[in-house]
Design an enzyme around this catalytic site. Structure first.
Site, short mmCIF file in Angstrom:
data_model
loop_
_atom_site.label_atom_id
_atom_site.label_comp_id
_atom_site.label_asym_id
_atom_site.label_seq_id
_atom_site.Cartn_x
_atom_site.Cartn_y
_atom_site.Cartn_z
CB ILE A 17 -1.00 -0.03 1.18
CG1 ILE A 17 -2.17 0.92 0.92
CG2 ILE A 17 -0.33 0.27 2.51
CD1 ILE A 17 -3.35 0.72 1.85
CG ASN A 30 -0.89 1.77 17.62
OD1 ASN A 30 -0.79 2.94 17.99
ND2 ASN A 30 0.14 1.10 17.13
CB VAL A 39 -0.25 -2.05 6.93
CG1 VAL A 39 -1.31 -1.61 7.90
CG2 VAL A 39 -0.30 -1.22 5.67
CG ASP A 40 1.01 1.88 12.33
OD1 ASP A 40 1.43 2.91 11.79
OD2 ASP A 40 0.47 1.86 13.44
CB SER A 123 -9.12 -5.43 12.39
OG SER A 123 -9.27 -4.25 13.12
CB THR A 124 -7.24 -9.10 8.50
OG1 THR A 124 -6.27 -8.44 7.67
CG2 THR A 124 -8.64 -8.66 8.15
N GLY A 125 -4.59 -8.43 10.69
CA GLY A 125 -3.22 -8.87 10.99
C GLY A 125 -3.06 -9.07 12.49
CE1 TYR A 127 -4.04 -3.79 17.29
CE2 TYR A 127 -5.90 -2.54 16.46
CZ TYR A 127 -4.72 -2.59 17.17
OH TYR A 127 -4.23 -1.46 17.77
P1 ADP Z 1 -4.04 -4.66 12.39
O1 ADP Z 1 -3.29 -4.36 13.66
O2 ADP Z 1 -5.17 -3.70 12.11
O3 ADP Z 1 -4.47 -6.10 12.32
P2 ADP Z 1 -1.77 -5.18 10.63
O4 ADP Z 1 -0.88 -4.16 10.00
O5 ADP Z 1 -1.18 -6.15 11.57
O6 ADP Z 1 -2.99 -4.33 11.25
O7 ADP Z 1 -2.48 -5.99 9.48
C1 ADP Z 1 -3.51 -5.48 8.62
C2 ADP Z 1 -3.34 -6.11 7.25
O8 ADP Z 1 -2.37 -5.36 6.52
C3 ADP Z 1 -2.88 -7.55 7.28
O9 ADP Z 1 -3.76 -8.33 6.48
C4 ADP Z 1 -1.48 -7.49 6.67
O10 ADP Z 1 -1.21 -8.63 5.89
C5 ADP Z 1 -1.58 -6.27 5.79
N1 ADP Z 1 -0.32 -5.59 5.41
C6 ADP Z 1 0.87 -5.60 6.05
N2 ADP Z 1 1.77 -4.83 5.38
C7 ADP Z 1 1.11 -4.31 4.30
C8 ADP Z 1 1.47 -3.45 3.22
N3 ADP Z 1 2.70 -2.95 3.12
N4 ADP Z 1 0.52 -3.16 2.29
C9 ADP Z 1 -0.74 -3.64 2.39
N5 ADP Z 1 -1.14 -4.46 3.38
C10 ADP Z 1 -0.24 -4.79 4.33
#
Ligand code: ADP
Length: 177
Positions: A17, A30, A39-40, A123-125, A127
């Site tokens: 992303i 968060n 992703v954060d 939230s699918t990672g 969380y």
């Molecule tokens: P949360 O804490 O909301 O679950 P995460 O970042 O752990 O957030 O995960 C949310 C989603 O983002 C997951 O499905 C993960 O695979 C995805 N993700 C992680 N890195 C990236 C990225 N660089 N681009 C797009 N999606 C990502």
């Protein structure tokens, strides 16, 4: 002019992303806006320290809500930090919070004149929201928001994982009109 039907404004892509050249990318943030993994972490690493400085000034965002900052070195213009729910079994307002963080993100996008917005699978990672449950809720929330926000032309869901993309694609196909 009749706006294009919301479903036809949604796209699914495989990728990172942080590389998206849309007006706003949404971060799965968060409440403390402190950055983190997933992703954060990727957004703050790629975007540089300016985004974190703005996050520090804002300080906090409740689950189900969203805040907006600039995008530092990223190709997008804005980062919308949306705080999804932590999955606790499904009886702790997870669904409502997942809906509202998508709604708030798109409201902020509209307020800032964004025509194109990219979302991760919030939230699918870390969380822990089961993606099969999160997908139809997130998609329904976006479709309903797009009905109210005809100026938003495109919402791209960006996935790092092909399985996840397939789950969201299936969920969209099965959502009732
Ligand atoms: P949360 O804490 O909301 O679950 P995460 O970042 O752990 O957030 O995960 C949310 C989603 O983002 C997951 O499905 C993960 O695979 C995805 N993700 C992680 N890195 C990236 C990225 N660089 N681009 C797009 N999606 C990502």
């Amino acid at each position: 002019m009749t706006p294009i039907e919301p479903r036809r404004r949604i796209e699914f892509v495989l990728g990172d992303i942080t590389k998206e050249t849309v007006d706003a990318i949404v971060n799965a943030a968060n409440s403390g806006l402190r950055g983190g993994g997933g992703v954060d972490g990727a957004i703050h690493r790629a975007g540089g320290p300016e985004i974190m400085e703005e996050c520090r000034r804002i300080g906090h965002c409740d689950p189900g809500d969203a805040v907006i900052t600039g995008a530092g070195r990223l190709p997008a213009r804005f980062v919308i930090h949306a705080v999804g729910p932590v999955w606790k079994g499904g009886r702790n307002d997870e669904e409502l919070l997942l809906i509202s963080c998508h709604e708030q993100a798109l409201e902020l996008a509209r307020e800032h004149g964004c025509l194109t917005v990219a979302f991760p699978a919030i939230s699918t990672g870390a969380y822990g929201y089961p993606p099969e449950l999160a997908a139809p809720i997130a998609l329904r929330a976006v479709i309903e928001a797009l009905e109210r926000l005809p100026m938003i032309e495109k919402v791209r869901f960006v996935f790092v994982d092909e399985n996840l993309l397939e789950i969201y694609r299936e969920a969209l196909a099965h959502l009732k009109a």
